[in-house]
Structure formats: C-alpha cells, structure tokens
Motif scaffolding. Sequence first.
Motif, mmCIF file in Angstrom:
data_model
loop_
_atom_site.group_PDB
_atom_site.id
_atom_site.type_symbol
_atom_site.label_atom_id
_atom_site.label_comp_id
_atom_site.label_asym_id
_atom_site.label_seq_id
_atom_site.Cartn_x
_atom_site.Cartn_y
_atom_site.Cartn_z
ATOM 1 N N PRO A 1 156.954 -51.092 15.182
ATOM 2 C CA PRO A 1 155.654 -50.987 14.505
ATOM 3 C C PRO A 1 155.711 -50.381 13.112
ATOM 4 C CG PRO A 1 155.817 -49.427 16.335
ATOM 5 C CD PRO A 1 156.974 -50.345 16.460
ATOM 6 N N ALA A 2 156.620 -49.435 12.863
ATOM 7 C CA ALA A 2 156.714 -48.861 11.521
ATOM 8 C C ALA A 2 157.209 -49.905 10.521
ATOM 9 C CB ALA A 2 157.637 -47.639 11.533
ATOM 10 N N ARG A 3 158.151 -50.756 10.917
ATOM 11 C CA ARG A 3 158.588 -51.850 10.039
ATOM 12 C C ARG A 3 157.418 -52.775 9.733
ATOM 13 N NH1 ARG A 3 162.314 -56.396 12.620
ATOM 14 N NH2 ARG A 3 160.329 -56.661 13.744
ATOM 15 N N HIS A 4 156.647 -53.087 10.772
ATOM 16 C CA HIS A 4 155.468 -53.936 10.563
ATOM 17 C C HIS A 4 154.526 -53.314 9.537
ATOM 18 C CE1 HIS A 4 151.708 -56.079 11.398
ATOM 19 N NE2 HIS A 4 151.154 -54.889 11.524
ATOM 20 N N MET A 5 154.252 -52.018 9.640
ATOM 21 C CA MET A 5 153.311 -51.391 8.721
ATOM 22 C C MET A 5 153.865 -51.355 7.305
ATOM 23 S SD MET A 5 150.339 -50.169 8.155
ATOM 24 C CE MET A 5 149.599 -49.825 9.761
ATOM 25 N N ARG A 6 155.156 -51.092 7.165
ATOM 26 C CA ARG A 6 155.751 -51.081 5.821
ATOM 27 C C ARG A 6 155.600 -52.461 5.168
ATOM 28 N NH1 ARG A 6 158.973 -48.181 2.636
ATOM 29 N NH2 ARG A 6 159.260 -46.546 4.199
ATOM 30 N N GLU A 7 155.908 -53.509 5.901
ATOM 31 C CA GLU A 7 155.788 -54.852 5.347
ATOM 32 C C GLU A 7 154.325 -55.199 5.090
ATOM 33 O OE1 GLU A 7 157.969 -57.727 7.619
ATOM 34 O OE2 GLU A 7 159.898 -56.755 7.219
ATOM 35 N N TYR A 8 153.456 -54.768 5.958
ATOM 36 C CA TYR A 8 152.026 -55.039 5.796
ATOM 37 C C TYR A 8 151.495 -54.399 4.511
ATOM 38 C CZ TYR A 8 147.467 -56.362 7.719
ATOM 39 O OH TYR A 8 146.247 -56.972 7.939
ATOM 40 N N LEU A 9 151.840 -53.141 4.301
ATOM 41 C CA LEU A 9 151.395 -52.450 3.098
ATOM 42 C C LEU A 9 152.013 -53.051 1.839
ATOM 43 C CD1 LEU A 9 151.599 -48.765 4.378
ATOM 44 C CD2 LEU A 9 149.502 -50.041 3.885
ATOM 45 N N SER A 10 153.215 -53.595 1.952
ATOM 46 C CA SER A 10 153.880 -54.205 0.796
ATOM 47 C C SER A 10 153.102 -55.402 0.265
ATOM 48 C CB SER A 10 155.301 -54.646 1.173
ATOM 49 O OG SER A 10 156.106 -53.528 1.515
ATOM 50 N N VAL A 11 152.303 -56.020 1.121
ATOM 51 C CA VAL A 11 151.458 -57.143 0.713
ATOM 52 C C VAL A 11 150.036 -56.681 0.429
ATOM 53 C CG1 VAL A 11 150.500 -59.375 1.414
ATOM 54 C CG2 VAL A 11 152.860 -58.771 2.038
ATOM 55 N N LEU A 12 149.487 -55.901 1.331
ATOM 56 C CA LEU A 12 148.081 -55.508 1.233
ATOM 57 C C LEU A 12 147.781 -54.680 -0.014
ATOM 58 C CD1 LEU A 12 145.249 -55.269 2.707
ATOM 59 C CD2 LEU A 12 146.119 -53.085 3.591
ATOM 60 N N VAL A 13 148.562 -53.624 -0.242
ATOM 61 C CA VAL A 13 148.230 -52.682 -1.319
ATOM 62 C C VAL A 13 148.247 -53.347 -2.694
ATOM 63 C CG1 VAL A 13 148.959 -50.577 -2.496
ATOM 64 C CG2 VAL A 13 148.866 -50.641 0.005
ATOM 65 N N PRO A 14 149.289 -54.111 -3.067
ATOM 66 C CA PRO A 14 149.225 -54.769 -4.374
ATOM 67 C C PRO A 14 148.029 -55.720 -4.510
ATOM 68 C CG PRO A 14 151.461 -54.825 -3.518
ATOM 69 C CD PRO A 14 150.585 -54.343 -2.400
ATOM 70 N N LEU A 15 147.697 -56.435 -3.448
ATOM 71 C CA LEU A 15 146.586 -57.384 -3.534
ATOM 72 C C LEU A 15 145.256 -56.679 -3.760
ATOM 73 C CD1 LEU A 15 147.510 -60.020 -0.805
ATOM 74 C CD2 LEU A 15 147.577 -60.308 -3.280
ATOM 75 N N VAL A 16 145.022 -55.558 -3.084
ATOM 76 C CA VAL A 16 143.750 -54.864 -3.298
ATOM 77 C C VAL A 16 143.724 -54.147 -4.644
ATOM 78 C CG1 VAL A 16 143.311 -54.608 -0.821
ATOM 79 C CG2 VAL A 16 144.400 -52.733 -2.082
ATOM 80 N N ARG A 17 144.872 -54.028 -5.293
ATOM 81 C CA ARG A 17 144.925 -53.476 -6.647
ATOM 82 C C ARG A 17 144.825 -54.570 -7.712
ATOM 83 N NH1 ARG A 17 143.763 -49.812 -4.000
ATOM 84 N NH2 ARG A 17 145.059 -48.040 -3.394
ATOM 85 N N GLY A 18 144.685 -55.818 -7.271
ATOM 86 C CA GLY A 18 144.525 -56.919 -8.212
ATOM 87 C C GLY A 18 145.822 -57.497 -8.706
ATOM 88 N N GLU A 19 146.938 -57.236 -8.019
ATOM 89 C CA GLU A 19 148.251 -57.692 -8.463
ATOM 90 C C GLU A 19 148.675 -58.954 -7.711
ATOM 91 O OE1 GLU A 19 150.813 -54.382 -7.764
ATOM 92 O OE2 GLU A 19 149.522 -52.970 -8.842
ATOM 93 N N GLN A 20 149.626 -59.690 -8.294
ATOM 94 C CA GLN A 20 150.276 -60.807 -7.622
ATOM 95 C C GLN A 20 151.316 -60.255 -6.646
ATOM 96 O OE1 GLN A 20 149.986 -64.340 -8.190
ATOM 97 N NE2 GLN A 20 148.103 -63.842 -9.307
ATOM 98 N N VAL A 21 151.552 -60.988 -5.574
ATOM 99 C CA VAL A 21 152.529 -60.556 -4.576
ATOM 100 C C VAL A 21 153.548 -61.664 -4.345
ATOM 101 C CG1 VAL A 21 152.859 -60.029 -2.128
ATOM 102 C CG2 VAL A 21 151.005 -58.933 -3.384
ATOM 103 N N ALA A 22 154.808 -61.281 -4.374
ATOM 104 C CA ALA A 22 155.907 -62.152 -3.976
ATOM 105 C C ALA A 22 156.761 -61.325 -3.022
ATOM 106 C CB ALA A 22 156.702 -62.615 -5.185
ATOM 107 N N PHE A 23 156.541 -61.500 -1.737
ATOM 108 C CA PHE A 23 157.193 -60.640 -0.752
ATOM 109 C C PHE A 23 157.692 -61.479 0.419
ATOM 110 C CE2 PHE A 23 157.095 -58.132 3.178
ATOM 111 C CZ PHE A 23 157.893 -57.058 2.823
ATOM 112 N N GLU A 24 158.906 -61.192 0.851
ATOM 113 C CA GLU A 24 159.459 -61.828 2.041
ATOM 114 C C GLU A 24 160.174 -60.762 2.858
ATOM 115 O OE1 GLU A 24 162.375 -65.498 3.457
ATOM 116 O OE2 GLU A 24 161.496 -65.482 1.448
ATOM 117 N N GLY A 25 159.561 -60.384 3.968
ATOM 118 C CA GLY A 25 160.146 -59.393 4.854
ATOM 119 C C GLY A 25 160.681 -60.038 6.112
#
Length: 298
Positions: free
Chosen positions: A113-137
């Motif tokens: 679950p901690a890996r899941h949350m780290r990857e989740y935040l890696s996508v969620l946080v930049p998007l809610v800040r208005g940034e582009q995301v290029a992430f592959e976990g």
Amino acid sequence: MRIGLLLDQLEGPDALDRLQERIARAADDGFSSAWMSNIFGLDALTALAVAGRQVPGIELGTAVVPTYPRHPAVLAQQALTVNTALRGRLALGIGLSHQIVIENMYGYSFDKPARHMREYLSVLVPLVRGEQVAFEGETLKAQLGLTTPGAGEMPVLIAALAPRMLRLAGEMADGTVLWMTGPRTVAQHVAPAVTEAARAAGRPAPRIVCALPVCVTDDVEAARTRAGEVFEIYGQLPSYRAMLDREGAAGPADVAIVGDEGEVSAQIESLAEAGVTDFVAAEYSPDGRTREFLKTLL
C-alpha cells in the motif's frame, strides 16, 4: 490550532439539504472547517460541491476519499472541479481505506500500500497544481495534463499512520488526516515523523488534522460506554488498532474526548501541545452541550 467539525453520515432523499444545513450552521457558529468521510453513502466530493457551494467562509474537506477505486488523474479532475465550485475552499483528504474493503469488496489488490500511495501522489499532486504529468510506475501510469479550473493551492492530505505513510505525508503531500489517534501517539509518533519528512524535502510545515469523538458531559462513564458502542468497528480495523495500541488504549472509548467543560478543554489542549494543527470534533452527545462548549474555543 484550528477547530473544525466532522459531519454526520446522512441518508434519505433530503440528505443533501440536511448536509447544507449542517455546513451552514458550522459556518455560522464560526468553525474553521467541516469534514466529510467517504464510505458507502453520499460521495463526499460531489456532496460537498452541491451542499457547500452556497455556504461561504468555511473550508470543506474529505476525510478521506479512498484511492484504489479511482485513477489519480480522475480524482484530480473531480477534486479540481469541486474546488472550483467551492471557490477554492476544498481540502482533499485521501487514503488507502482498508484491506477488507479494497480486496474483499472492490476486488483490487492491497499489495504494498505505501508503494501504491507514493505512485498515486506522483500523479495526483502535480495535476492538482496545474502541471503536466509523465509518470510510469509499477502499478500506475499517466501521460497527461488537465485544463480543469481550480488548480493551485488546494491542500492534499493523506490518511497516514504507519511510518512509511507518514514520510509520504511530509515529503509529497501537505500533511495528514488522523482518526482514532490520541495525543501521546501524535506527539511521539505522528508529528515528529511527518514534520521531519517535510523539512528534509524542503516543504512547508505540514498540517496534522486530528479527528476524535467528543462529548461534554458530567456522566463520563456513560459517555465512554456509548463511544465504545458507536465507534466499535474502529477498534477492529488493523490500522486504527495499531494506533490505539500505541496510545495504550483498549478501544475507541479510551481516545474519545469526554468530560465536563474543563476536562474536555484540557484534553483538546493536549492535542495542540502534541502538534495537531487542526482539531476536528466528531460530536456524539445527545444534547447541544458539546457544540456550545466547542464554540467557546473558536
């Protein structure tokens, strides 16, 4: 320390109307925030957008939205839309939920679950800040940006109790949302871990949002008995059970804030001393005494 309220779970065709009334009363009473859980009733984000849009001057938060059933980009889009509806007053609280819910009810894997949350935040946080995301976990991928309005300073908080989750709350999120976690555990376990993680990552001091049952009464024994009955399930879920064990508590009744006005005031003050930035009261008294007392703290 700011004081907020945990909103009741409401059912029935008039649930949204009653929710709006509760938010309006909380705002009128002067509470800084009102928080809504997302379990099996109203969808918290949708409900807060509908019921909270016409009630200005109060922060509205989710405590918390489960992550596994929602791709982080989908949740980011929904949360930004809600934040726009609320004119920038949303605090987005997210969490893993529990293995019994995610695996047995939804059918997702609860592995790492901690890996899941780290990857989740890696996508969620930049998007809610208005940034582009290029992430592959290992478990999540995202290649996109959003044009949804509302990006900016919406805080993202995670339900964090275990050490790795607390590090994520400080390193990648804006803090943590707690439930069934007493002052000793906040002071010795939660606050040091999340604060140090934020400092090491060069981030601002994190928010520590702590929700607990509260009852102002002269009959302490009866109130604790009722707390044990109303909140019994939380003593059986592993993540909360671990926090109760750290606190030396037999069950939820032992971390409920109970007593007369002076006793409850002292217990709430102990949370501030432990490092809580936002105390969220889950009122469970049968009369208005608890609310009237909480108003004196604002």
